[in-house]
Design a protein around this motif. Structure first.
Motif, PDB file in Angstrom:
ATOM      1  N   ASP A 217       7.471  10.751   5.636  1.00  0.00           N
ATOM      2  CA  ASP A 217       6.547  10.549   6.750  1.00  0.00           C
ATOM      3  C   ASP A 217       5.626   9.366   6.480  1.00  0.00           C
ATOM      4  N   ALA A 218       5.362   9.084   5.191  1.00  0.00           N
ATOM      5  CA  ALA A 218       4.466   7.968   4.842  1.00  0.00           C
ATOM      6  C   ALA A 218       5.000   6.652   5.391  1.00  0.00           C
ATOM      7  N   MET A 219       6.333   6.490   5.384  1.00  0.00           N
ATOM      8  CA  MET A 219       6.929   5.261   5.939  1.00  0.00           C
ATOM      9  C   MET A 219       7.386   5.556   7.365  1.00  0.00           C
ATOM     10  N   TYR A 220       6.412   5.865   8.205  1.00  0.00           N
ATOM     11  CA  TYR A 220       6.710   6.317   9.571  1.00  0.00           C
ATOM     12  C   TYR A 220       7.397   5.238  10.408  1.00  0.00           C
ATOM     13  N   TRP A 221       7.300   3.987   9.985  1.00  0.00           N
ATOM     14  CA  TRP A 221       7.889   2.880  10.747  1.00  0.00           C
ATOM     15  C   TRP A 221       9.372   2.671  10.408  1.00  0.00           C
ATOM     16  N   ALA A 222       9.846   3.325   9.328  1.00  0.00           N
ATOM     17  CA  ALA A 222      11.217   3.069   8.869  1.00  0.00           C
ATOM     18  C   ALA A 222      12.124   4.237   9.214  1.00  0.00           C
TER      19      ALA A 222
ATOM     20  N   GLU B  31      -5.579   0.390  11.380  1.00  0.00           N
ATOM     21  CA  GLU B  31      -6.825  -0.367  11.161  1.00  0.00           C
ATOM     22  C   GLU B  31      -7.151  -0.476   9.690  1.00  0.00           C
ATOM     23  N   GLN B  32      -6.845   0.609   8.948  1.00  0.00           N
ATOM     24  CA  GLN B  32      -7.098   0.607   7.503  1.00  0.00           C
ATOM     25  C   GLN B  32      -6.249  -0.488   6.832  1.00  0.00           C
ATOM     26  N   ALA B  33      -5.003  -0.598   7.285  1.00  0.00           N
ATOM     27  CA  ALA B  33      -4.122  -1.628   6.715  1.00  0.00           C
ATOM     28  C   ALA B  33      -4.633  -3.019   7.078  1.00  0.00           C
ATOM     29  N   GLN B  34      -5.144  -3.182   8.294  1.00  0.00           N
ATOM     30  CA  GLN B  34      -5.670  -4.507   8.695  1.00  0.00           C
ATOM     31  C   GLN B  34      -6.795  -4.927   7.772  1.00  0.00           C
ATOM     32  N   LYS B  35      -7.672  -3.962   7.453  1.00  0.00           N
ATOM     33  CA  LYS B  35      -8.797  -4.284   6.553  1.00  0.00           C
ATOM     34  C   LYS B  35      -8.266  -4.705   5.181  1.00  0.00           C
ATOM     35  N   LEU B  36      -7.293  -3.917   4.690  1.00  0.00           N
ATOM     36  CA  LEU B  36      -6.715  -4.199   3.363  1.00  0.00           C
ATOM     37  C   LEU B  36      -6.086  -5.596   3.330  1.00  0.00           C
ATOM     38  N   TYR B  37      -5.300  -5.928   4.353  1.00  0.00           N
ATOM     39  CA  TYR B  37      -4.589  -7.214   4.345  1.00  0.00           C
ATOM     40  C   TYR B  37      -5.517  -8.391   4.652  1.00  0.00           C
ATOM     41  N   THR B  38      -6.605  -8.121   5.360  1.00  0.00           N
ATOM     42  CA  THR B  38      -7.589  -9.190   5.572  1.00  0.00           C
ATOM     43  C   THR B  38      -8.235  -9.539   4.239  1.00  0.00           C
ATOM     44  N   ARG B  39      -8.616  -8.472   3.501  1.00  0.00           N
ATOM     45  CA  ARG B  39      -9.316  -8.681   2.229  1.00  0.00           C
ATOM     46  C   ARG B  39      -8.386  -9.248   1.147  1.00  0.00           C
ATOM     47  N   GLU B  40      -7.209  -8.683   1.013  1.00  0.00           N
ATOM     48  CA  GLU B  40      -6.336  -9.046  -0.109  1.00  0.00           C
ATOM     49  C   GLU B  40      -5.491 -10.292   0.154  1.00  0.00           C
TER      50      GLU B  40
ATOM     51  N   ASP C 195       7.281  -2.725   4.375  1.00  0.00           N
ATOM     52  CA  ASP C 195       7.697  -1.624   3.496  1.00  0.00           C
ATOM     53  C   ASP C 195       6.875  -1.527   2.209  1.00  0.00           C
ATOM     54  N   VAL C 196       5.541  -1.602   2.367  1.00  0.00           N
ATOM     55  CA  VAL C 196       4.634  -1.382   1.236  1.00  0.00           C
ATOM     56  C   VAL C 196       4.472   0.130   1.091  1.00  0.00           C
ATOM     57  N   TYR C 197       4.822   0.641  -0.073  1.00  0.00           N
ATOM     58  CA  TYR C 197       4.863   2.104  -0.233  1.00  0.00           C
ATOM     59  C   TYR C 197       4.653   2.486  -1.696  1.00  0.00           C
ATOM     60  N   LEU C 198       3.880   3.540  -1.893  1.00  0.00           N
ATOM     61  CA  LEU C 198       3.720   4.141  -3.223  1.00  0.00           C
ATOM     62  C   LEU C 198       3.940   5.641  -3.095  1.00  0.00           C
ATOM     63  N   HIS C 199       4.683   6.189  -4.038  1.00  0.00           N
ATOM     64  CA  HIS C 199       4.863   7.636  -4.053  1.00  0.00           C
ATOM     65  C   HIS C 199       3.481   8.290  -4.147  1.00  0.00           C
TER      66      HIS C 199
ATOM     67  N   SER D 236       2.194  10.644  -5.670  1.00  0.00           N
ATOM     68  CA  SER D 236       1.673  11.059  -6.982  1.00  0.00           C
ATOM     69  C   SER D 236       1.024   9.903  -7.746  1.00  0.00           C
ATOM     70  N   HIS D 237       1.133   8.696  -7.238  1.00  0.00           N
ATOM     71  CA  HIS D 237       0.556   7.535  -7.947  1.00  0.00           C
ATOM     72  C   HIS D 237      -0.427   6.749  -7.081  1.00  0.00           C
ATOM     73  N   ARG D 238      -0.917   7.376  -6.036  1.00  0.00           N
ATOM     74  CA  ARG D 238      -1.850   6.653  -5.148  1.00  0.00           C
ATOM     75  C   ARG D 238      -3.276   6.672  -5.675  1.00  0.00           C
ATOM     76  N   ASN D 239      -4.097   5.801  -5.113  1.00  0.00           N
ATOM     77  CA  ASN D 239      -5.537   5.709  -5.425  1.00  0.00           C
ATOM     78  C   ASN D 239      -5.834   5.334  -6.872  1.00  0.00           C
ATOM     79  N   LEU D 240      -4.912   4.616  -7.488  1.00  0.00           N
ATOM     80  CA  LEU D 240      -5.126   4.122  -8.857  1.00  0.00           C
ATOM     81  C   LEU D 240      -5.269   2.595  -8.872  1.00  0.00           C
ATOM     82  N   GLY D 241      -5.145   2.003  -7.705  1.00  0.00           N
ATOM     83  CA  GLY D 241      -5.198   0.536  -7.641  1.00  0.00           C
ATOM     84  C   GLY D 241      -3.819  -0.103  -7.621  1.00  0.00           C
ATOM     85  N   LEU D 242      -2.752   0.728  -7.656  1.00  0.00           N
ATOM     86  CA  LEU D 242      -1.397   0.163  -7.716  1.00  0.00           C
ATOM     87  C   LEU D 242      -1.004  -0.516  -6.402  1.00  0.00           C
ATOM     88  N   GLY D 243      -1.508   0.018  -5.289  1.00  0.00           N
ATOM     89  CA  GLY D 243      -1.216  -0.590  -3.989  1.00  0.00           C
ATOM     90  C   GLY D 243      -1.796  -1.997  -3.913  1.00  0.00           C
ATOM     91  N   LYS D 244      -3.046  -2.130  -4.337  1.00  0.00           N
ATOM     92  CA  LYS D 244      -3.679  -3.461  -4.317  1.00  0.00           C
ATOM     93  C   LYS D 244      -2.981  -4.400  -5.301  1.00  0.00           C
TER      94      LYS D 244
HETATM   95  C1  LIG Z   1      -0.958   1.881   1.251  1.00  0.00           C
HETATM   96  C2  LIG Z   1      -0.683   2.319  -0.150  1.00  0.00           C
HETATM   97  C3  LIG Z   1       0.463   1.511  -0.735  1.00  0.00           C
HETATM   98  C4  LIG Z   1      -1.969   2.083  -0.976  1.00  0.00           C
HETATM   99  O1  LIG Z   1      -1.683   2.379  -2.287  1.00  0.00           O
HETATM  100  P1  LIG Z   1      -2.779   2.946  -3.319  1.00  0.00           P
HETATM  101  O2  LIG Z   1      -2.305   2.648  -4.694  1.00  0.00           O
HETATM  102  O3  LIG Z   1      -3.107   4.341  -2.980  1.00  0.00           O
HETATM  103  O4  LIG Z   1      -4.005   2.030  -2.980  1.00  0.00           O
HETATM  104  P2  LIG Z   1      -5.022   1.385  -4.016  1.00  0.00           P
HETATM  105  O5  LIG Z   1      -5.538   2.457  -4.918  1.00  0.00           O
HETATM  106  O6  LIG Z   1      -4.469   0.179  -4.645  1.00  0.00           O
HETATM  107  O7  LIG Z   1      -6.105   0.872  -3.009  1.00  0.00           O
HETATM  108  C5  LIG Z   1      -6.595   1.690  -2.106  1.00  0.00           C
HETATM  109  C6  LIG Z   1      -7.017   0.826  -0.982  1.00  0.00           C
HETATM  110  O8  LIG Z   1      -5.984   0.838  -0.017  1.00  0.00           O
HETATM  111  C7  LIG Z   1      -6.495   1.467   1.158  1.00  0.00           C
HETATM  112  N1  LIG Z   1      -5.480   2.384   1.658  1.00  0.00           N
HETATM  113  C8  LIG Z   1      -5.181   3.598   1.229  1.00  0.00           C
HETATM  114  N2  LIG Z   1      -4.219   4.127   1.994  1.00  0.00           N
HETATM  115  C9  LIG Z   1      -3.892   3.200   2.889  1.00  0.00           C
HETATM  116  C10 LIG Z   1      -2.987   3.132   3.967  1.00  0.00           C
HETATM  117  N3  LIG Z   1      -2.154   4.155   4.277  1.00  0.00           N
HETATM  118  N4  LIG Z   1      -2.931   2.021   4.687  1.00  0.00           N
HETATM  119  C11 LIG Z   1      -3.727   0.987   4.374  1.00  0.00           C
HETATM  120  N5  LIG Z   1      -4.616   0.980   3.382  1.00  0.00           N
HETATM  121  C12 LIG Z   1      -4.687   2.084   2.654  1.00  0.00           C
HETATM  122  C13 LIG Z   1      -7.714   2.207   0.790  1.00  0.00           C
HETATM  123  O9  LIG Z   1      -8.620   2.148   1.847  1.00  0.00           O
HETATM  124  C14 LIG Z   1      -8.245   1.476  -0.418  1.00  0.00           C
HETATM  125  O10 LIG Z   1      -9.140   0.496  -0.028  1.00  0.00           O
HETATM  126  P3  LIG Z   1     -10.466   0.266  -0.900  1.00  0.00           P
HETATM  127  O11 LIG Z   1     -10.075  -0.629  -2.019  1.00  0.00           O
HETATM  128  O12 LIG Z   1     -11.371  -0.373   0.066  1.00  0.00           O
HETATM  129  O13 LIG Z   1     -10.921   1.595  -1.386  1.00  0.00           O
HETATM  130  C15 LIG Z   1      -0.330   3.843  -0.239  1.00  0.00           C
HETATM  131  O14 LIG Z   1      -1.430   4.578   0.251  1.00  0.00           O
HETATM  132  C16 LIG Z   1       0.884   4.217   0.553  1.00  0.00           C
HETATM  133  O15 LIG Z   1       1.998   4.101   0.089  1.00  0.00           O
HETATM  134  N6  LIG Z   1       0.685   4.711   1.796  1.00  0.00           N
HETATM  135  C17 LIG Z   1       1.759   5.146   2.634  1.00  0.00           C
HETATM  136  C18 LIG Z   1       2.577   3.980   3.106  1.00  0.00           C
HETATM  137  C19 LIG Z   1       1.768   3.032   3.963  1.00  0.00           C
HETATM  138  O16 LIG Z   1       0.999   3.430   4.818  1.00  0.00           O
HETATM  139  N7  LIG Z   1       2.036   1.739   3.736  1.00  0.00           N
HETATM  140  C20 LIG Z   1       1.516   0.642   4.504  1.00  0.00           C
HETATM  141  C21 LIG Z   1       0.073   0.525   4.498  1.00  0.00           C
HETATM  142  S1  LIG Z   1      -0.531  -1.066   4.175  1.00  0.00           S
END
Ligand SMILES: CC(C)(COP(=O)(O)OP(=O)(O)OC[C@H]1O[C@@H](n2cnc3c(N)ncnc32)[C@H](O)[C@@H]1OP(=O)(O)O)[C@@H](O)C(=O)NCCC(=O)NCCS
Length: 182
Positions: free
Chosen positions: A38-43, A128-137, A88-92, A94-102
Protein backbone atom coordinates in the motif's frame (compact mmCIF):
# COMPACT_ATOMS: atom_id res chain seq x y z
CA UNK A 1 27.38 1.40 -23.11
CA UNK A 2 28.73 0.28 -19.73
CA UNK A 3 27.03 2.29 -17.01
CA UNK A 4 28.92 3.61 -14.02
CA UNK A 5 28.02 2.07 -10.65
CA UNK A 6 27.57 4.43 -7.70
CA UNK A 7 27.92 3.24 -4.11
CA UNK A 8 27.72 4.79 -0.62
CA UNK A 9 27.95 3.36 2.89
CA UNK A 10 26.73 4.72 6.20
CA UNK A 11 26.35 3.45 9.77
CA UNK A 12 23.16 4.45 11.59
CA UNK A 13 22.17 3.15 15.02
CA UNK A 14 25.05 0.59 14.84
CA UNK A 15 23.69 -0.87 11.58
CA UNK A 16 25.78 -0.39 8.41
CA UNK A 17 23.78 0.32 5.27
CA UNK A 18 24.82 0.32 1.63
CA UNK A 19 23.28 2.24 -1.23
CA UNK A 20 24.33 0.94 -4.61
CA UNK A 21 23.22 1.24 -8.23
CA UNK A 22 24.65 -2.25 -9.03
CA UNK A 23 21.93 -4.03 -10.97
CA UNK A 24 22.84 -7.54 -9.84
CA UNK A 25 22.38 -6.66 -6.14
CA UNK A 26 18.68 -5.81 -6.41
CA UNK A 27 16.40 -8.88 -6.57
CA UNK A 28 13.45 -8.39 -8.92
CA UNK A 29 11.29 -10.06 -6.29
CA UNK A 30 12.01 -7.23 -3.84
CA UNK A 31 10.83 -4.65 -6.37
CA UNK A 32 7.72 -6.68 -7.21
CA UNK A 33 6.84 -7.06 -3.54
CA UNK A 34 7.43 -3.36 -2.88
CA UNK A 35 5.16 -2.41 -5.80
CA UNK A 36 2.44 -4.59 -4.26
CA UNK A 37 2.50 -2.71 -0.92
CA UNK A 38 0.00 0.00 0.00
CA UNK A 39 2.98 2.32 0.62
CA UNK A 40 3.65 2.36 -3.14
CA UNK A 41 0.05 3.23 -3.93
CA UNK A 42 1.04 4.68 -7.32
CA UNK A 43 2.56 1.40 -8.58
CA UNK A 44 0.97 -1.79 -9.86
CA UNK A 45 2.65 -5.18 -9.44
CA UNK A 46 4.47 -6.06 -12.67
CA UNK A 47 5.16 -9.37 -14.43
CA UNK A 48 8.71 -10.79 -14.37
CA UNK A 49 9.23 -9.64 -17.96
CA UNK A 50 7.99 -6.09 -17.31
CA UNK A 51 10.07 -5.86 -14.13
CA UNK A 52 13.22 -6.90 -16.01
CA UNK A 53 12.55 -4.42 -18.82
CA UNK A 54 11.91 -1.61 -16.33
CA UNK A 55 15.07 -2.28 -14.33
CA UNK A 56 17.22 -2.84 -17.44
CA UNK A 57 16.23 0.63 -18.60
CA UNK A 58 16.44 2.51 -15.29
CA UNK A 59 19.11 3.70 -12.92
CA UNK A 60 17.92 2.12 -9.69
CA UNK A 61 19.46 2.75 -6.30
CA UNK A 62 18.97 -0.11 -3.88
CA UNK A 63 19.48 0.26 -0.15
CA UNK A 64 20.80 -2.78 1.72
CA UNK A 65 21.63 -3.92 5.24
CA UNK A 66 25.14 -5.26 5.91
CA UNK A 67 24.19 -8.76 4.71
CA UNK A 68 22.94 -7.32 1.38
CA UNK A 69 19.25 -7.65 2.27
CA UNK A 70 17.37 -5.03 0.22
CA UNK A 71 15.23 -2.68 2.29
CA UNK A 72 14.50 0.17 -0.08
CA UNK A 73 14.94 1.75 -3.46
CA UNK A 74 14.73 4.87 -5.60
CA UNK A 75 14.54 4.70 -9.39
CA UNK A 76 15.57 7.23 -12.00
CA UNK A 77 14.68 6.99 -15.68
CA UNK A 78 17.45 8.94 -17.36
CA UNK A 79 19.57 9.48 -20.45
CA UNK A 80 22.50 10.15 -18.02
CA UNK A 81 22.95 13.52 -19.70
CA UNK A 82 20.00 15.92 -20.02
CA UNK A 83 17.04 14.50 -18.12
CA UNK A 84 16.21 12.35 -15.13
CA UNK A 85 12.79 11.31 -13.86
CA UNK A 86 12.79 10.24 -10.23
CA UNK A 87 10.19 7.76 -9.05
CA UNK A 88 9.56 4.75 -6.80
CA UNK A 89 11.22 6.11 -3.65
CA UNK A 90 10.48 3.48 -1.02
CA UNK A 91 11.78 2.14 2.28
CA UNK A 92 10.53 -0.96 4.03
CA UNK A 93 8.57 0.24 7.08
CA UNK A 94 10.95 -1.50 9.51
CA UNK A 95 13.70 0.95 8.51
CA UNK A 96 11.82 4.24 8.33
CA UNK A 97 12.49 7.44 10.31
CA UNK A 98 16.23 6.79 10.56
CA UNK A 99 17.24 9.27 7.88
CA UNK A 100 17.60 6.60 5.18
CA UNK A 101 14.95 8.21 2.97
CA UNK A 102 16.77 11.54 2.98
CA UNK A 103 20.06 9.71 2.38
CA UNK A 104 18.83 7.89 -0.75
CA UNK A 105 17.45 11.19 -2.09
CA UNK A 106 20.85 12.82 -1.39
CA UNK A 107 22.48 10.00 -3.39
CA UNK A 108 20.11 10.69 -6.31
CA UNK A 109 21.09 14.37 -6.00
CA UNK A 110 24.81 13.49 -6.23
CA UNK A 111 24.22 11.40 -9.34
CA UNK A 112 22.27 14.08 -11.21
CA UNK A 113 24.74 16.80 -10.19
CA UNK A 114 27.39 14.84 -12.11
CA UNK A 115 25.32 15.49 -15.26
CA UNK A 116 26.72 18.84 -16.37
CA UNK A 117 24.19 19.17 -19.19
CA UNK A 118 21.16 18.27 -17.06
CA UNK A 119 18.07 20.28 -18.05
CA UNK A 120 15.61 18.86 -15.55
CA UNK A 121 15.17 16.45 -12.72
CA UNK A 122 11.42 15.79 -12.62
CA UNK A 123 8.99 13.80 -10.54
CA UNK A 124 5.27 13.47 -9.98
CA UNK A 125 3.66 13.51 -6.58
CA UNK A 126 0.25 14.08 -5.09
CA UNK A 127 1.56 14.36 -1.53
CA UNK A 128 2.16 17.68 0.21
CA UNK A 129 4.63 16.05 2.58
CA UNK A 130 6.61 14.77 -0.41
CA UNK A 131 6.55 18.24 -2.01
CA UNK A 132 8.12 19.70 1.12
CA UNK A 133 10.76 16.96 1.19
CA UNK A 134 11.70 17.39 -2.49
CA UNK A 135 11.72 21.17 -2.26
CA UNK A 136 14.16 21.00 0.65
CA UNK A 137 16.37 18.13 -0.52
CA UNK A 138 16.34 18.67 -4.29
CA UNK A 139 15.43 22.34 -4.76
CA UNK A 140 12.28 21.35 -6.65
CA UNK A 141 9.25 23.52 -7.26
CA UNK A 142 5.90 22.81 -8.83
CA UNK A 143 5.94 23.46 -12.60
CA UNK A 144 2.42 24.85 -12.67
CA UNK A 145 3.15 27.99 -14.63
CA UNK A 146 3.06 30.19 -11.52
CA UNK A 147 6.67 30.28 -10.37
CA UNK A 148 8.18 29.68 -13.79
CA UNK A 149 6.64 30.14 -17.25
CA UNK A 150 6.56 26.38 -17.67
CA UNK A 151 3.77 23.87 -17.33
CA UNK A 152 4.53 20.21 -16.75
CA UNK A 153 2.26 18.11 -18.99
CA UNK A 154 1.51 14.43 -18.75
CA UNK A 155 -0.99 11.78 -19.76
CA UNK A 156 -1.82 8.32 -18.49
CA UNK A 157 -2.00 5.49 -21.04
CA UNK A 158 -5.79 5.72 -21.37
CA UNK A 159 -5.66 9.38 -22.36
CA UNK A 160 -2.95 8.69 -24.95
CA UNK A 161 -5.16 5.94 -26.39
CA UNK A 162 -8.09 8.40 -26.56
CA UNK A 163 -5.93 10.89 -28.44
CA UNK A 164 -4.80 8.10 -30.77
CA UNK A 165 -8.42 7.25 -31.57
CA UNK A 166 -9.17 10.80 -32.70
CA UNK A 167 -6.01 11.72 -34.61
CA UNK A 168 -4.15 10.17 -37.60
CA UNK A 169 -2.02 7.14 -36.78
CA UNK A 170 1.79 7.26 -37.16
CA UNK A 171 1.61 4.75 -40.05
CA UNK A 172 -0.87 6.93 -41.95
CA UNK A 173 2.07 9.09 -43.05
CA UNK A 174 2.58 12.85 -42.81
CA UNK A 175 -0.51 15.00 -42.59
CA UNK A 176 1.30 17.82 -44.40
CA UNK A 177 3.58 17.63 -47.43
CA UNK A 178 7.17 18.55 -46.61
CA UNK A 179 9.21 20.89 -48.81
CA UNK A 180 11.06 18.01 -50.49
CA UNK A 181 7.83 16.32 -51.53
CA UNK A 182 6.61 19.27 -53.63
C1 LIG B 1 9.23 8.50 2.03
C2 LIG B 1 10.15 7.55 2.73
C3 LIG B 1 11.12 6.93 1.74
C4 LIG B 1 10.94 8.36 3.80
O1 LIG B 1 11.86 7.51 4.36
P1 LIG B 1 12.37 7.65 5.88
O2 LIG B 1 13.69 6.97 5.98
O3 LIG B 1 11.30 7.24 6.80
O4 LIG B 1 12.58 9.20 5.98
P2 LIG B 1 13.77 9.96 6.71
O5 LIG B 1 13.90 9.43 8.10
O6 LIG B 1 14.98 9.99 5.88
O7 LIG B 1 13.20 11.42 6.67
C5 LIG B 1 11.98 11.65 7.10
C6 LIG B 1 11.53 12.85 6.36
O8 LIG B 1 10.75 12.41 5.26
C7 LIG B 1 9.41 12.86 5.47
N1 LIG B 1 8.51 11.76 5.15
C8 LIG B 1 8.19 10.71 5.88
N2 LIG B 1 7.28 9.97 5.24
C9 LIG B 1 7.07 10.56 4.06
C10 LIG B 1 6.24 10.30 2.96
N3 LIG B 1 5.43 9.21 2.90
N4 LIG B 1 6.27 11.13 1.92
C11 LIG B 1 7.09 12.19 1.95
N5 LIG B 1 7.89 12.51 2.97
C12 LIG B 1 7.87 11.69 4.01
C13 LIG B 1 9.27 13.23 6.89
O9 LIG B 1 8.41 14.32 6.99
C14 LIG B 1 10.67 13.61 7.32
O10 LIG B 1 10.87 14.96 7.14
P3 LIG B 1 11.69 15.78 8.25
O11 LIG B 1 13.13 15.58 7.93
O12 LIG B 1 11.23 17.16 8.04
O13 LIG B 1 11.33 15.21 9.58
C15 LIG B 1 9.38 6.41 3.47
O14 LIG B 1 8.54 7.00 4.43
C16 LIG B 1 8.54 5.57 2.55
O15 LIG B 1 9.02 4.63 1.95
N6 LIG B 1 7.23 5.89 2.45
C17 LIG B 1 6.32 5.14 1.64
C18 LIG B 1 6.61 5.34 0.18
C19 LIG B 1 6.41 6.78 -0.24
O16 LIG B 1 5.46 7.44 0.14
N7 LIG B 1 7.33 7.21 -1.11
C20 LIG B 1 7.30 8.49 -1.77
C21 LIG B 1 7.34 9.64 -0.89
S1 LIG B 1 8.48 10.86 -1.33
Amino acid sequence: MDKKTWQWQRTIASQTYLISTARDLLPHKFVQEAFATDAMYWAEPLSDEATRAMLDNSLTLGIYTSDNTPIGMARMVTDYTTLAYLTDVYLHDSHRNLGLGKWIIACCREIVLEMNDLRFLVLLTGSEQAQKLYTRELGMSSLDGRQQPLTCMGARRGKIAEAAASTPRAEDGPTRATGEER
